[in-house]
Design a protein around this motif. Structure first.
Motif, PDB file in Angstrom:
ATOM      1  N   UNK A 158      47.290  40.512 -14.288  1.00 59.30           N
ATOM      2  CA  UNK A 158      46.680  40.947 -13.028  1.00 59.30           C
ATOM      3  C   UNK A 158      45.220  40.487 -12.993  1.00 59.30           C
ATOM      4  N   UNK A 159      44.886  39.752 -11.958  1.00 58.07           N
ATOM      5  CA  UNK A 159      43.549  39.153 -11.858  1.00 58.07           C
ATOM      6  C   UNK A 159      42.546  40.154 -11.290  1.00 58.07           C
ATOM      7  N   UNK A 160      41.371  40.186 -11.902  1.00 59.32           N
ATOM      8  CA  UNK A 160      40.252  40.980 -11.408  1.00 59.32           C
ATOM      9  C   UNK A 160      39.047  40.079 -11.212  1.00 59.32           C
ATOM     10  N   UNK A 161      38.231  40.411 -10.229  1.00 56.88           N
ATOM     11  CA  UNK A 161      36.980  39.705 -10.008  1.00 56.88           C
ATOM     12  C   UNK A 161      35.873  40.382 -10.806  1.00 56.88           C
ATOM     13  N   UNK A 162      34.787  39.650 -11.037  1.00 55.82           N
ATOM     14  CA  UNK A 162      33.630  40.249 -11.678  1.00 55.82           C
ATOM     15  C   UNK A 162      33.115  41.412 -10.838  1.00 55.82           C
ATOM     16  N   UNK A 163      32.717  42.470 -11.511  1.00 49.86           N
ATOM     17  CA  UNK A 163      32.110  43.653 -10.889  1.00 49.86           C
ATOM     18  C   UNK A 163      33.076  44.400  -9.971  1.00 49.86           C
ATOM     19  N   UNK A 164      34.381  44.161 -10.130  1.00 49.30           N
ATOM     20  CA  UNK A 164      35.392  44.844  -9.334  1.00 49.30           C
ATOM     21  C   UNK A 164      35.985  45.981 -10.161  1.00 49.30           C
ATOM     22  N   UNK A 165      35.595  47.234  -9.908  1.00 50.47           N
ATOM     23  CA  UNK A 165      36.131  48.334 -10.720  1.00 50.47           C
ATOM     24  C   UNK A 165      37.598  48.590 -10.405  1.00 50.47           C
ATOM     25  N   UNK A 166      38.358  48.882 -11.432  1.00 52.83           N
ATOM     26  CA  UNK A 166      39.772  49.207 -11.274  1.00 52.83           C
ATOM     27  C   UNK A 166      40.020  50.583 -11.859  1.00 52.83           C
ATOM     28  N   UNK A 167      40.487  51.506 -11.031  1.00 50.28           N
ATOM     29  CA  UNK A 167      40.819  52.850 -11.486  1.00 50.28           C
ATOM     30  C   UNK A 167      42.275  52.875 -11.944  1.00 50.28           C
ATOM     31  N   UNK A 168      42.484  53.281 -13.181  1.00 46.94           N
ATOM     32  CA  UNK A 168      43.836  53.298 -13.735  1.00 46.94           C
ATOM     33  C   UNK A 168      44.606  54.505 -13.227  1.00 46.94           C
ATOM     34  N   UNK A 178      36.031  47.575 -15.670  1.00 48.77           N
ATOM     35  CA  UNK A 178      35.322  46.603 -14.833  1.00 48.77           C
ATOM     36  C   UNK A 178      34.969  45.387 -15.672  1.00 48.77           C
ATOM     37  N   UNK A 179      35.272  44.204 -15.140  1.00 48.22           N
ATOM     38  CA  UNK A 179      34.907  42.955 -15.799  1.00 48.22           C
ATOM     39  C   UNK A 179      33.549  42.494 -15.283  1.00 48.22           C
ATOM     40  N   UNK A 180      32.681  42.080 -16.193  1.00 48.94           N
ATOM     41  CA  UNK A 180      31.383  41.524 -15.835  1.00 48.94           C
ATOM     42  C   UNK A 180      31.228  40.151 -16.494  1.00 48.94           C
ATOM     43  N   UNK A 181      30.378  39.327 -15.927  1.00 48.21           N
ATOM     44  CA  UNK A 181      30.199  37.960 -16.418  1.00 48.21           C
ATOM     45  C   UNK A 181      29.653  37.950 -17.844  1.00 48.21           C
ATOM     46  N   UNK A 182      30.356  37.232 -18.733  1.00 50.49           N
ATOM     47  CA  UNK A 182      29.951  37.158 -20.138  1.00 50.49           C
ATOM     48  C   UNK A 182      29.220  35.875 -20.474  1.00 50.49           C
ATOM     49  N   UNK A 183      29.282  34.850 -19.598  1.00 55.07           N
ATOM     50  CA  UNK A 183      28.792  33.546 -19.995  1.00 55.07           C
ATOM     51  C   UNK A 183      29.773  32.917 -20.974  1.00 55.07           C
TER      52      UNK A 183
END
Length: 239
Positions: A158-168, A178-183
């Protein structure tokens, strides 16, 4: 403002298990409530570890080495027990065991990653499997997993965008990831896992500097006001 407990996913293998009760800033103001957490690394050669976050079991990365050594030994023991999987990068050491875990070892939990990690991760497995087949033979490669297993595993992420919170939901109700940019890599993510005021950050293979193909990590930009209770990071060489 509370202190952060740092847990290092060490390449030396010195860390085998860490269990702690972490008190959040909000609970100190209100009531003395505690959330029990533990993190168990599965290897000192690649990225894979189980975070028990108040009873919700999260597999953080599902990697292997280039020779696919001991591919199922440790993943098989935990795969049926986890509630979700979070992938940080598309490299073999982060995603290499996923097809086998799904096809052979009972991993049924939902898997989350960014779209570039999904696309590039599948390509990584195609190339690695082809190289292993050329070196060891087709029969040996098929004993690990097949290219159909790669497709089946990555098609269901399941694809998530950066800074897109997902409530389980379900067993993980109340937990937000939430995924954030890691570089470091295109689509590479560090993960913030929270329940109320309690937060864990999983940040491995992060790179602070901007490169030609990817911006640097957003980790430092979050500010001290977003300091997590627990930071899980690697002890690799600085880049």
């Amino acid at each position: 403002r509370g202190h952060t407990l740092h847990i290092f996913h060490s390449a030396s293998g010195a860390l085998t298990r860490c269990r702690t009760k972490v008190e959040s800033p909000r609970t100190r103001i209100e009531k003395q409530l505690y959330l029990t957490m533990s993190y168990t690394p599965l290897s000192d050669q690649y990225y894979a570890g189980v975070l028990d976050f108040g009873g919700v079991r999260i597999l953080l990365d599902c990697g292997c080495d280039i020779e696919f050594q001991n591919l199922g030994e440790k993943i098989a023991a935990v795969a049926p027990t986890v509630d979700l999987v979070l992938l940080s990068h598309a490299e073999l050491r982060h995603v290499g065991a996923l097809p086998a875990a799904k096809a052979r070892y009972g991993l049924a939990a939902p898997v989350f990653a960014t779209t570039p990690t999904i696309k590039n991760g599948a390509l990584t497995l195609y190339e690695a499997w082809g190289g292993f087949r050329a070196a060891k033979g087709r029969a040996a490669a098929k004993e690990l997993f097949t290219l159909d297993d790669v497709d089946a595993a990555f098609d269901k992420i399941r694809a998530l965008k950066f800074d897109q919170p997902l409530s389980l939901r379900g067993r993980g109700a109340g937990v937000v990831v939430t995924a954030h940019r890691a570089g470091h890599s295109v689509g590479g993510a560090y993960w913030r896992i929270s329940r109320g005021a309690d937060e864990v950050v999983y940040a491995v293979d992060v790179h602070h500097a901007r490169e030609r193909h990817v911006d640097g990590t957003a980790l430092a930009a979050r500010g001290p006001d977003r300091r997590p209770a627990v930071l899980i990071c690697d002890a690799g060489p600085l880049r």
